[in-house]
Design a protein around this motif. Structure first.
Motif, PDB file in Angstrom:
ATOM      1  N   GLY A 103       1.395  13.825  -8.170  1.00  0.00           N
ATOM      2  CA  GLY A 103      -0.268  13.033  -8.682  1.00  0.00           C
ATOM      3  C   GLY A 103      -0.351  12.751 -10.297  1.00  0.00           C
ATOM      4  N   GLN A 104       0.538  13.485 -10.624  1.00  0.00           N
ATOM      5  CA  GLN A 104       0.608  12.597 -12.243  1.00  0.00           C
ATOM      6  C   GLN A 104       0.926  11.001 -12.066  1.00  0.00           C
ATOM      7  OE1 GLN A 104       3.139  15.367 -14.737  1.00  0.00           O
ATOM      8  NE2 GLN A 104       4.221  15.615 -12.764  1.00  0.00           N
ATOM      9  N   LYS A 105       1.310  10.600 -13.727  1.00  0.00           N
ATOM     10  CA  LYS A 105       0.336   9.366 -14.000  1.00  0.00           C
ATOM     11  C   LYS A 105       2.262   8.672 -14.471  1.00  0.00           C
ATOM     12  CE  LYS A 105      -2.240   6.263 -17.321  1.00  0.00           C
ATOM     13  NZ  LYS A 105      -1.128   5.547 -18.338  1.00  0.00           N
ATOM     14  N   PHE A 106       2.273   7.592 -13.940  1.00  0.00           N
ATOM     15  CA  PHE A 106       2.822   6.720 -14.471  1.00  0.00           C
ATOM     16  C   PHE A 106       4.259   6.727 -15.587  1.00  0.00           C
ATOM     17  CE2 PHE A 106       5.953   3.126 -14.506  1.00  0.00           C
ATOM     18  CZ  PHE A 106       7.282   3.028 -14.016  1.00  0.00           C
ATOM     19  N   ILE A 107       5.081   7.324 -16.275  1.00  0.00           N
ATOM     20  CA  ILE A 107       5.157   6.805 -17.189  1.00  0.00           C
ATOM     21  C   ILE A 107       6.084   5.207 -18.148  1.00  0.00           C
ATOM     22  CG2 ILE A 107       7.105   7.860 -19.018  1.00  0.00           C
ATOM     23  CD1 ILE A 107       6.988  10.680 -18.133  1.00  0.00           C
ATOM     24  N   PRO A 108       4.779   4.218 -18.424  1.00  0.00           N
ATOM     25  CA  PRO A 108       5.786   3.037 -18.402  1.00  0.00           C
ATOM     26  C   PRO A 108       6.910   2.700 -18.767  1.00  0.00           C
ATOM     27  CG  PRO A 108       4.052   3.336 -19.311  1.00  0.00           C
ATOM     28  CD  PRO A 108       4.431   4.590 -18.925  1.00  0.00           C
ATOM     29  N   ASP A 148      10.940   7.783  -9.159  1.00  0.00           N
ATOM     30  CA  ASP A 148      10.387   9.222  -8.043  1.00  0.00           C
ATOM     31  C   ASP A 148       9.800   9.460  -9.591  1.00  0.00           C
ATOM     32  OD1 ASP A 148       9.195  11.514  -6.785  1.00  0.00           O
ATOM     33  OD2 ASP A 148      10.995  12.763  -7.028  1.00  0.00           O
ATOM     34  N   GLY A 149       7.906   9.620  -9.002  1.00  0.00           N
ATOM     35  CA  GLY A 149       6.374  10.155  -9.969  1.00  0.00           C
ATOM     36  C   GLY A 149       5.574   8.694  -9.916  1.00  0.00           C
ATOM     37  N   GLY A 150       4.401   9.168  -9.934  1.00  0.00           N
ATOM     38  CA  GLY A 150       3.510   8.009  -9.825  1.00  0.00           C
ATOM     39  C   GLY A 150       3.368   6.827  -9.154  1.00  0.00           C
ATOM     40  N   ILE A 151       4.347   6.434  -8.352  1.00  0.00           N
ATOM     41  CA  ILE A 151       4.518   5.331  -7.378  1.00  0.00           C
ATOM     42  C   ILE A 151       3.304   5.033  -6.989  1.00  0.00           C
ATOM     43  CG2 ILE A 151       6.636   3.643  -5.990  1.00  0.00           C
ATOM     44  CD1 ILE A 151       7.144   4.596  -8.752  1.00  0.00           C
ATOM     45  N   THR A 152       3.045   3.867  -6.808  1.00  0.00           N
ATOM     46  CA  THR A 152       1.618   3.421  -6.725  1.00  0.00           C
ATOM     47  C   THR A 152       2.117   1.428  -5.505  1.00  0.00           C
ATOM     48  OG1 THR A 152       0.506   3.081  -8.798  1.00  0.00           O
ATOM     49  CG2 THR A 152       0.379   5.026  -7.813  1.00  0.00           C
ATOM     50  N   PRO A 153       1.131   1.540  -4.844  1.00  0.00           N
ATOM     51  CA  PRO A 153       0.905  -0.767  -5.147  1.00  0.00           C
ATOM     52  C   PRO A 153       1.187  -0.768  -5.991  1.00  0.00           C
ATOM     53  CG  PRO A 153      -0.324   0.616  -3.641  1.00  0.00           C
ATOM     54  CD  PRO A 153       0.177   2.076  -4.202  1.00  0.00           C
ATOM     55  N   GLU A 154       0.301  -0.499  -7.372  1.00  0.00           N
ATOM     56  CA  GLU A 154       0.723  -0.859  -8.851  1.00  0.00           C
ATOM     57  C   GLU A 154       1.305  -1.019  -9.756  1.00  0.00           C
ATOM     58  OE1 GLU A 154      -1.974   1.295  -7.562  1.00  0.00           O
ATOM     59  OE2 GLU A 154      -3.240  -0.765  -6.777  1.00  0.00           O
ATOM     60  N   THR A 155       2.042   0.565  -9.623  1.00  0.00           N
ATOM     61  CA  THR A 155       3.036   0.957 -10.324  1.00  0.00           C
ATOM     62  C   THR A 155       4.877   0.103  -9.652  1.00  0.00           C
ATOM     63  OG1 THR A 155       3.778   2.618  -9.578  1.00  0.00           O
ATOM     64  CG2 THR A 155       2.143   2.404 -11.606  1.00  0.00           C
ATOM     65  N   ALA A 156       4.405   0.558  -8.569  1.00  0.00           N
ATOM     66  CA  ALA A 156       6.093  -0.488  -7.635  1.00  0.00           C
ATOM     67  C   ALA A 156       6.387  -1.549  -7.899  1.00  0.00           C
ATOM     68  CB  ALA A 156       5.862   0.602  -5.899  1.00  0.00           C
ATOM     69  N   PRO A 157       5.910  -2.669  -7.900  1.00  0.00           N
ATOM     70  CA  PRO A 157       6.547  -3.735  -8.111  1.00  0.00           C
ATOM     71  C   PRO A 157       7.634  -4.175  -9.081  1.00  0.00           C
ATOM     72  CG  PRO A 157       3.810  -3.788  -7.988  1.00  0.00           C
ATOM     73  CD  PRO A 157       4.564  -2.278  -7.641  1.00  0.00           C
ATOM     74  N   ALA A 158       6.765  -3.162 -10.378  1.00  0.00           N
ATOM     75  CA  ALA A 158       7.932  -3.230 -11.391  1.00  0.00           C
ATOM     76  C   ALA A 158       8.853  -3.149 -11.590  1.00  0.00           C
ATOM     77  CB  ALA A 158       6.673  -3.201 -13.337  1.00  0.00           C
TER      78      ALA A 158
END
Ligand code: DX5
Ligand code: ZN
Length: 229
Positions: free
Chosen positions: A149-154, A177-187
């Motif tokens: 549940g932590q925030k993705f590190i860009p 692994d970590g903070g992967i969501t539909p928002e962060t996964a594409p990049a």
């Protein structure tokens, strides 16, 4: 298993109901998980403590796909045999957890299992440059390990891109692994990742009695990365 770089979704059972692992594993697989990601934490390398080899052996009876065991433990070497015997398909150890990580990778390979090496967000890619002919997967942590549940590190996106270049034609998976969501996964997928671990983004809102939510969450990640490959 033949090597392929297609995107695989690996729900982390760290976000499952800890009193009901068998049914949780069956639910995520029925709902489209490609791999099952098992987070082993020792209360020493990371603050939290999850489960050990005996529990992992029990999970094996339920996993029909691929059991991906992420060891967040230090030391690692004394426990490799136990996780291999427990039925892991892939055993991943942290480069920060052993002084002789090359030996650790050799020891994993000697059990006949696939070997993964993991890097914390602050650990440079150079630390694994001379491991690339030994490993089957590199796991880039996109949060500091220890909790779901932590925030993705860009910076993980640029790191994935550089790792993909380093790997070249070698048959090595890149797992994030970590903070992967539909928002962060594409990049990260566009940068070259092929195995996406997701805990909260898969389990959020669902349960073994509402497994269709797991399916919906998995599909949301899959649809988000379509076109990013
Ligand atoms: C973190 C674990 C992850 C974690 C991911 O230390 O290695 O596998 O479960 O959880 P989310 O997807 O919630 O960031
Ligand atoms: Zn993990």
């Amino acid at each position: 298993m033949s090597f392929d770089r297609s995107v695989k979704i690996a729900p982390s059972i760290l976000s499952a109901d800890f009193a009901d692992f068998g049914r949780e594993i069956r639910a995520i697989e029925d709902q489209g998980a490609d791999w099952v990601h098992v987070d082993v934490m020792d209360g020493h390398f990371v603050p939290a403590l999850t489960f050990g080899a005996q529990a992992v052996r029990a999970f094996r009876h339920h996993v029909k796909t691929f059991m991906d065991v992420h060891l967040m433990i230090s030391p690692v070497d004394p426990y490799i045999e136990a996780y291999a015997e427990a039925g892991a398909d892939m055993i991943t150890a942290h480069v920060e957890a052993e002084s002789h990580i090359h030996r650790t990778m050799q020891a994993i390979k000697a059990t006949g299992k696939m070997a993964g090496v993991s890097l914390n967000p602050a650990t440079p890619l150079e630390s694994i440059e001379y491991l690339l002919d030994t490993v089957d997967m590199v796991l880039l942590m996109t949060v500091n390990p220890g909790f779901g549940g932590q925030k993705f590190i860009p910076s993980g996106v640029e790191k994935t891109r550089r790792l993909r270049e380093m790997i070249g034609d070698r048959p090595i998976h890149i797992q994030v692994d970590g903070g992967i969501t539909p928002e962060t996964a594409p990049a990260v997928v566009a940068a070259g990742a092929d195995v996406l671990v997701a805990g909260s983004a898969v389990f959020r809102g669902g349960s073994v009695d509402k497994p269709e939510i797991y399916g919906k969450n998995i599909r949301a990640i899959r649809e988000a990365v379509e076109g990013a490959v």
